[in-house]
Write an enzyme that holds these catalytic residues in place. Structure first.
Site, short mmCIF file in Angstrom:
data_model
loop_
_atom_site.label_atom_id
_atom_site.label_comp_id
_atom_site.label_asym_id
_atom_site.label_seq_id
_atom_site.Cartn_x
_atom_site.Cartn_y
_atom_site.Cartn_z
N HIS A 126 11.91 10.11 -41.87
CA HIS A 126 10.81 9.29 -41.37
C HIS A 126 11.10 8.66 -40.01
O HIS A 126 10.39 7.77 -39.57
CB HIS A 126 10.46 8.20 -42.38
CG HIS A 126 9.94 8.75 -43.68
ND1 HIS A 126 8.88 9.62 -43.76
CD2 HIS A 126 10.36 8.55 -44.96
CE1 HIS A 126 8.66 9.95 -45.03
NE2 HIS A 126 9.55 9.31 -45.78
N LYS A 143 2.66 -8.59 -34.10
CA LYS A 143 3.67 -7.87 -34.86
C LYS A 143 4.16 -6.61 -34.13
O LYS A 143 4.85 -5.79 -34.72
CB LYS A 143 3.11 -7.45 -36.23
CG LYS A 143 2.55 -8.60 -37.06
CD LYS A 143 1.93 -8.06 -38.34
CE LYS A 143 1.24 -9.15 -39.15
NZ LYS A 143 0.64 -8.63 -40.38
N ARG A 191 5.46 5.12 -43.95
CA ARG A 191 4.06 5.17 -44.38
C ARG A 191 3.10 5.32 -43.21
O ARG A 191 1.90 5.48 -43.40
CB ARG A 191 3.74 3.90 -45.19
CG ARG A 191 4.60 3.78 -46.44
CD ARG A 191 4.31 2.51 -47.20
NE ARG A 191 3.01 2.49 -47.82
CZ ARG A 191 2.52 1.45 -48.49
NH1 ARG A 191 3.24 0.35 -48.62
NH2 ARG A 191 1.32 1.49 -49.02
N ARG A 239 -14.21 -22.13 -36.38
CA ARG A 239 -14.23 -21.04 -37.34
C ARG A 239 -14.78 -21.49 -38.69
O ARG A 239 -14.82 -22.68 -39.01
CB ARG A 239 -12.81 -20.48 -37.55
CG ARG A 239 -12.07 -20.10 -36.31
CD ARG A 239 -12.72 -18.97 -35.53
NE ARG A 239 -12.80 -17.73 -36.28
CZ ARG A 239 -13.04 -16.55 -35.73
NH1 ARG A 239 -13.23 -16.46 -34.43
NH2 ARG A 239 -13.10 -15.46 -36.47
N ARG A 275 -3.41 -11.36 -55.61
CA ARG A 275 -2.20 -11.45 -56.42
C ARG A 275 -0.99 -11.95 -55.66
O ARG A 275 -0.02 -12.41 -56.24
CB ARG A 275 -1.88 -10.10 -57.05
CG ARG A 275 -1.54 -9.01 -56.04
CD ARG A 275 -1.19 -7.73 -56.75
NE ARG A 275 -0.73 -6.72 -55.81
CZ ARG A 275 -0.29 -5.52 -56.18
NH1 ARG A 275 -0.24 -5.22 -57.46
NH2 ARG A 275 0.11 -4.66 -55.28
N PRO A 319 7.04 -6.30 -41.73
CA PRO A 319 7.40 -7.12 -40.57
C PRO A 319 6.23 -7.95 -40.06
O PRO A 319 5.12 -7.45 -39.88
CB PRO A 319 7.84 -6.08 -39.54
CG PRO A 319 8.33 -4.94 -40.35
CD PRO A 319 7.41 -4.89 -41.54
N GLU A 320 6.49 -9.24 -39.84
CA GLU A 320 5.51 -10.15 -39.28
C GLU A 320 6.06 -10.70 -37.98
O GLU A 320 7.02 -10.16 -37.43
CB GLU A 320 5.18 -11.25 -40.30
CG GLU A 320 4.63 -10.70 -41.61
CD GLU A 320 4.28 -11.80 -42.62
OE1 GLU A 320 4.05 -12.96 -42.21
OE2 GLU A 320 4.24 -11.49 -43.83
#
Length: 279
Positions: A94, A57, A115, A155, A264, A2-3
């Site tokens: 969970h 998030k 997790r 930045r 990746r 989730p973003e």
């Protein structure tokens, strides 16, 4: 996974279904899922849900009791979900937190996180202020354009990691960073300090467009994301480059989408997002 868009979808559903409801009980299945504030858990019993906000998030539920406001902040992290009672989960073991309500359209809200990369925090107002200051940069949907330009101009480093730096810009993860950079025609490894003002403005516009489109589609259901009512996000059907390695560029430039060998999951078009273009 989730973003920001997924967290915003969650927050909107919670407002629609539970705002004004009374929290009868909050059961914590394992103590280590609570990052801080566990001794205050009993205070929340009988409190009314007054507000639901999104920070990056994370989703913050604001409860009021006897003129005092306290918050339950749920980090969605990589695998965290907030789900209503009727929504089925693959691994119910969970579900680590259960909140029961009366007076709302739903009777239960569950925090599911297999997790455990995310946590729950129980905070008072000052604690929430500290939490936000410590963890979140500007909100990409709320930051004014000129403030975003100044932020980027101050930045250094590579562009994609900066977009995903939560203490600088809160809420953008890997999926949407890929999509935003493709829309802006910017290589993930572009040096931020070399970007011209006009290019940063283009990036700002792409960021706004992608995030708002994703929210309107219910987010992206990649891997395990579901909204609280169990619906899947449809924006994954509109991804242009994420997960598209080896497929033709949607701009029809004649090139194939590639994946950076060093990262990746960074997907880009070598023609439309050249790293040799001027800033």
């Amino acid at each position: 996974m989730p973003e920001l868009p997924e967290a915003e979808v969650v927050a909107r559903q919670l407002r629609d279904h539970l705002l004004g409801a009374q929290l009868n009980e909050c059961l914590v299945g394992r103590a280590d899922i609570v990052r801080e504030g566990l001794p205050t858990l009993s205070w929340y019993h009988g409190a009314q849900l007054e507000a639901v906000e999104r920070y990056g998030k994370s989703v913050a539920l604001g409860f009021k009791k006897e003129d005092e406001l306290r918050y339950v902040v749920a980090e969605l992290g990589m695998t965290g979900l907030l789900l209503f009672r009727a929504t089925q989960t693959k691994y119910p073991q969970h579900v680590h937190v259960r909140m029961s309500f009366t007076g709302g359209r739903e009777s239960e809200l569950r925090y599911w996180n297999p997790r455990r990369f995310g946590r729950i925090s129980l905070l008072d107002g000052a604690g929430l202020d500290r939490y936000r200051a410590r963890r979140f940069g500007v909100d990409p949907l709320m930051v004014p354009r000129d403030e975003f330009v100044h932020l980027m101009q101050a930045r250094r480093g590579r562009l994609k990691p900066l977009l995903m730096h939560q203490q600088v810009i809160a809420g953008i993860g890997n999926i949407y960073a890929n999509e935003i950079l493709f829309r802006a025609r910017l290589h993930p490894n572009r040096e931020v300090s070399r970007l011209r003002r006009a290019t940063i403005i283009t990036l700002y516009g792409a960021m706004q467009t992608v995030l708002r489109e994703a929210i309107s589609c219910g987010g992206s259901s990649v891997k395990d994301f579901y909204a609280p009512d169990g619906t899947e996000g449809r924006y994954k059907c509109r991804h242009l480059v994420y997960g598209k390695e080896g497929q033709p560029c949607p701009n029809r430039c004649g090139r194939m989408i590639r994946r950076l060998q060093s990262e990746r999951s960074s997907f880009f078009c070598p023609a439309c997002q050249s790293n040799r273009l001027p800033g």
